[in-house]
Design a protein around this motif. Structure first.
Motif, PDB file in Angstrom:
ATOM      1  N   GLY A  39       0.794  -1.235   0.000  1.00 33.32           N
ATOM      2  CA  GLY A  39       0.000   0.000   0.000  1.00 33.32           C
ATOM      3  C   GLY A  39       0.821   1.276   0.000  1.00 33.32           C
ATOM      4  O   GLY A  39       0.333   2.322   0.383  1.00 33.32           O
ATOM      5  N   ARG A  40       2.062   1.180  -0.481  1.00 31.55           N
ATOM      6  CA  ARG A  40       2.930   2.364  -0.486  1.00 31.55           C
ATOM      7  C   ARG A  40       2.949   3.091  -1.819  1.00 31.55           C
ATOM      8  O   ARG A  40       3.720   4.021  -2.007  1.00 31.55           O
ATOM      9  CB  ARG A  40       4.351   1.971  -0.086  1.00 31.55           C
ATOM     10  CG  ARG A  40       4.396   1.418   1.333  1.00 31.55           C
ATOM     11  CD  ARG A  40       5.763   1.108   1.826  1.00 31.55           C
ATOM     12  NE  ARG A  40       6.557   0.410   0.822  1.00 31.55           N
ATOM     13  CZ  ARG A  40       7.881   0.365   0.840  1.00 31.55           C
ATOM     14  NH1 ARG A  40       8.561   0.943   1.778  1.00 31.55           N
ATOM     15  NH2 ARG A  40       8.528  -0.303  -0.092  1.00 31.55           N
ATOM     16  N   GLY A  41       2.140   2.640  -2.781  1.00 32.57           N
ATOM     17  CA  GLY A  41       2.054   3.334  -4.060  1.00 32.57           C
ATOM     18  C   GLY A  41       3.244   3.116  -4.969  1.00 32.57           C
ATOM     19  O   GLY A  41       3.524   3.956  -5.815  1.00 32.57           O
ATOM     20  N   MET A  42       3.921   1.986  -4.831  1.00 29.52           N
ATOM     21  CA  MET A  42       5.144   1.763  -5.591  1.00 29.52           C
ATOM     22  C   MET A  42       5.051   0.651  -6.629  1.00 29.52           C
ATOM     23  O   MET A  42       5.950   0.516  -7.449  1.00 29.52           O
ATOM     24  CB  MET A  42       6.288   1.449  -4.629  1.00 29.52           C
ATOM     25  CG  MET A  42       6.580   2.575  -3.678  1.00 29.52           C
ATOM     26  SD  MET A  42       7.783   2.138  -2.424  1.00 29.52           S
ATOM     27  CE  MET A  42       9.225   1.870  -3.437  1.00 29.52           C
ATOM     28  N   CYS A  43       3.985  -0.147  -6.613  1.00 32.19           N
ATOM     29  CA  CYS A  43       4.008  -1.326  -7.479  1.00 32.19           C
ATOM     30  C   CYS A  43       2.895  -1.371  -8.524  1.00 32.19           C
ATOM     31  O   CYS A  43       2.983  -2.133  -9.469  1.00 32.19           O
ATOM     32  CB  CYS A  43       3.945  -2.590  -6.636  1.00 32.19           C
ATOM     33  SG  CYS A  43       2.362  -2.854  -5.815  1.00 32.19           S
TER      34      CYS A  43
END
Length: 160
Positions: A39-43
């Motif tokens: 949920g960190r917006g990286m994938c």
């Protein structure tokens, strides 16, 4: 305060707490959405399209913009569900059609079978195998390799 979010193409409404992200709404409805980076917006494994109500969501941050720039299936209506906080009413989310390969417990069992629905790339969301087509060992092997590489990259970014 609770907001109602419409999920398409499954024609379902779901309740979301104000300031909660869309990912929580998708998971609450037992929709299989990957969350590879936690949920960190990286994938981009929680990539969705906003059909209506973009102005009822939180503003897009720089990390989300950079991640969406890497997705070949991204459109102006694209958002990452993990980064999109629900602030108002009238949101209609389109979940990409198909099944992510990681949704299947025994991927090896698919080799040599015809798919009932499109199989999606675990990172880009592109259709890897169209509905009704045979799943080959080479497709599964390639996707496992990509998944491993992404896992290594995310592990390094967590350490930094």
């Amino acid at each position: 305060m609770v907001k109602i979010v419409r999920l398409e193409p499954i024609a379902q409404n779901t309740e979301v707490q104000t300031n909660s992200n869309l990912l929580s709404a998708l998971l609450a409805e037992d929709l299989h959405v990957l969350k590879e980076c936690g949920g960190r917006g990286m994938c981009a494994t929680c990539h969705v399209y906003i059909k209506q109500g973009m102005d009822s969501l939180s503003k897009m941050g720089r990390r989300e913009q950079r991640t969406l720039e890497l997705i070949t299936t991204a459109k102006p209506s694209s958002r990452l569900a993990c980064q999109s906080r629900v602030l108002g009413e009238g949101i209609v989310v389109e979940v990409p059609a198909g099944m992510y390969l990681d949704a299947i417990e025994d991927v090896e069992a698919l080799i040599g079978r015809r798919t009932e629905q499109p199989l999606l790339h675990p990172i880009t969301g592109e259709v890897v195998v169209e509905a009704g087509k045979l799943v080959t060992r080479s497709v599964i092997t390639e996707l496992k390799d990509i998944r491993f590489q992404v896992g290594q990259y995310l592990a390094r970014t967590r350490e930094a």
